[in-house]
Every structure is written in C-alpha cells, then in structure tokens.
Design an enzyme around this catalytic site. Structure first.
Site, short mmCIF file in Angstrom:
data_model
loop_
_atom_site.label_atom_id
_atom_site.label_comp_id
_atom_site.label_asym_id
_atom_site.label_seq_id
_atom_site.Cartn_x
_atom_site.Cartn_y
_atom_site.Cartn_z
N THR A 175 0.89 -1.47 -0.53
CA THR A 175 0.30 0.15 -0.11
C THR A 175 0.94 1.77 0.22
O THR A 175 0.60 2.04 -0.43
CB THR A 175 -0.83 -0.44 0.88
N TYR A 224 5.96 -12.70 4.50
CA TYR A 224 4.40 -11.83 4.52
C TYR A 224 4.66 -12.30 2.88
O TYR A 224 5.16 -12.61 2.02
CB TYR A 224 4.85 -10.30 3.50
N LYS A 244 2.37 -11.72 7.96
CA LYS A 244 1.78 -11.65 7.79
C LYS A 244 0.91 -12.40 6.68
O LYS A 244 1.32 -12.07 4.89
CB LYS A 244 1.59 -9.83 6.40
N VAL A 282 -3.49 -6.30 9.21
CA VAL A 282 -3.31 -5.36 8.29
C VAL A 282 -3.91 -5.47 7.58
O VAL A 282 -3.92 -5.98 6.50
CB VAL A 282 -1.31 -6.19 8.63
#
Length: 311
Positions: free
Chosen positions: A49, A138, A166, A207
């Site tokens: 993001t 991730y 995540k 998240v």
C-alpha cells in the site's frame, strides 16, 4: 520497543506524495497522528500500500527514519525490506535495523523468481541467520505469483528472528498455522474482510488498508469482540465487508488515496505505473462505499460510519 503482542489493528499506511511526486512528510505525520488517535496500534510502512516498488533505496531509508520519529513508540512499526534478491534483502534489512523506531522488518516471499517451497525455506533461513532485527514473513500469493504453503510457514516459525506472518490466504490455511506454529509466532491476516473471523480463530489481528478510512469502526468491532458482544461485532464486520472490498475495486492504493484526498489528508496521486482514479471511477467507488455519487469529487467528512451508528 513496541511489540507485536500489543497490536491487533495495524494500518498498511500509504506513502503521501506532493504534486511533484516527492514524499510529503507533513501529510504523513497528519495522517499517522489521526490513525493513532482513532485506535490504530500498529503500522506497516513501505509495504504494498506504500507503493514500495516505486521508492528508491534512499527514499525508503528517509521514509523509515521520519516515520520512526513520527510514531515515537506510540505503536508498533514494521518496515518493508524484502525483495527477490536474498543478498539485497539481508543488506537492506540490516540498514533498517539501525533506524530508531522501527521495531520489525517485513520480508515478502520473493516475487517474480517463483521459488518453490524448498527455495523459500532457503531464502528465509538465510535472512534469519544474517539479519540484526526480528522480522515477519509476508505471504501474498496474489502479488508474488507463488504461495508459501502452510506447512512451510510452520517450519519457518521455529526460526529465532522470524516473529510472525502477514498472511493473505484462506482462513483454512490460517487455522492450520495457528494450530501448529511455534510459541511466540504472531499471525496477522492481510485481508481486511477476514479481520473479525481471523481474530476469533486466534490470529493477533489484521494488517489493514480499510483502517485508513474506518479505524474507529474497526476498533469498535474489536472492542465489541473483547467485551463478548458478538452480535455487535458481527454487525460491524458485515457493514464493513462491502466497503473493504470496494477499496480494492481498482488497483490499490488508488481507491484509498482518492478517499483520503477528499477527506483533506493530501496523500496525492500514486506514482506510475499506477494512476489516480478519474472522476467516473470516483463516482463508482463512492457508490460502492455507500456514499453520494459526487462524494469523492468534493470535501468529504472524516466520519463515514454515521449510517452504522443509526442502524
């Protein structure tokens, strides 16, 4: 140092740009302080993001230095350091380890190279053995092109520097990881729509991208869960789900930046290869967010949850 165990609602924060596409640190400070005040207790900076593929090495270092100072211990801070080059990932992670206010690194499953599970284990083991700070995996197969299987996550959870994940995958995979992971390994969903269910299953939290816009509502949802008010928590998640999905109807983070800009946060447009939403797209997004058609073409209030309050 803030720790993962203290965090349940983390924002994968955007990188604001000015009209010259330079990082706007004043806007970043304004947005960060607002999110903390609304109930966010953690951040991922320099993630998907945050448009990290478009940031230079020096920009990332300066961004992380400034952000560590802005947060100043008020929330946990996780900085993106991963790449598809193992040696470069190790080198950059160790640079970030020297920055005050950065608590953890976030190391993505290498994109583009398409490593198999054995290669993933080798990559993350090398990072684990050679970095000077704790980090999270991730796992985001929709962007990397490969999926770290649940058994691989569990195997890597045993390593000393790998403190969590995540996870952007199915709830069934998350259940397995939660049941079999090493003690002290923290699990976060990276899917906004899983925020409530993941917490119920035993994940630490989410998240989130939607928390830029709906921090108060998401905090209220988690508080209701903790207080045993399950119908209220479920009602809030149902209200949020379509809005969370809408924020990904165009390439992210263009939609969330469109909302933030309308709210006065001046996050600017995305850097190429992404572009800002045009007026037609803003109208469509507004409709899917339950707003008036022209809501994103004019000044937008900060509180977008009034219809939830009245429900």
């Amino acid at each position: 140092m803030a720790t993962l165990i203290d965090a349940d609602l983390l924002t994968a924060i955007v990188t604001p740009f000015d009209e010259n596409k330079k990082i706007d640190f004043d806007s970043l400070k304004k947005l960060t302080n607002y999110l903390i005040d609304q109930g966010c207790n953690g951040f991922v900076i320099g993630g998907t993001t945050g448009e990290t593929p478009t940031l230079t090495h020096d920009e990332k270092i300066e961004l992380y230095k400034q952000f560590g100072q802005i947060v100043n211990g008020r929330a946990v801070v996780i900085a993106g350091t991963g790449s598809n080059n193992t040696a470069e990932t190790i080198k950059f992670t160790n640079e970030v380890a020297e920055i005050d206010g950065i608590d953890y690194a976030l190391v993505v499953v290498p994109p583009y190279n398409k490593p198999n599970q054995r290669s993933m284990v080798a990559h993350f083991t090398a990072v684990n053995d050679n970095v000077k700070m704790p980090f999270l995996i991730y796992n985001i197969p929709g962007r990397t092109g490969v999926r770290m299987e649940k058994e691989t996550v569990v195997q890597l959870s045993q390593l000393d520097n790998i403190k969590g994940i995540k996870q952007c995958a199915s709830l069934e995979e998350m259940e397995y990881i939660i049941d079999h992971k090493a003690a002290g390994f923290q699990v976060f969903t990276g899917e906004d729509t899983q925020a409530l269910t993941a917490r119920l299953l035993g994940a630490n939290g989410v998240v989130s991208v939607a928390s830029h816009i709906y921090t108060k509502e998401m905090r209220r949802m988690y508080d209701a869960l903790y207080e045993g008010k399950y119908p209220e928590a479920a009602k809030i998640q149902r209200w949020l789900t379509l809005r969370m999905q809408a924020l990904f109807m165009y390439p992210s983070p263009s939609p969330v930046k469109a909302v933030l800009n309308a709210q006065g946060f001046e996050t600017g447009d995305c850097r190429l290869p992404l572009v800002a939403l045009n007026d037609e797209e803003k109208v469509t997004l507004a409709q899917h967010l339950g707003l008036e058609d022209n809501a994103l073409l004019q000044k937008l209030p900060l509180d977008l949850g009034k219809d939830l309050e009245n429900d």
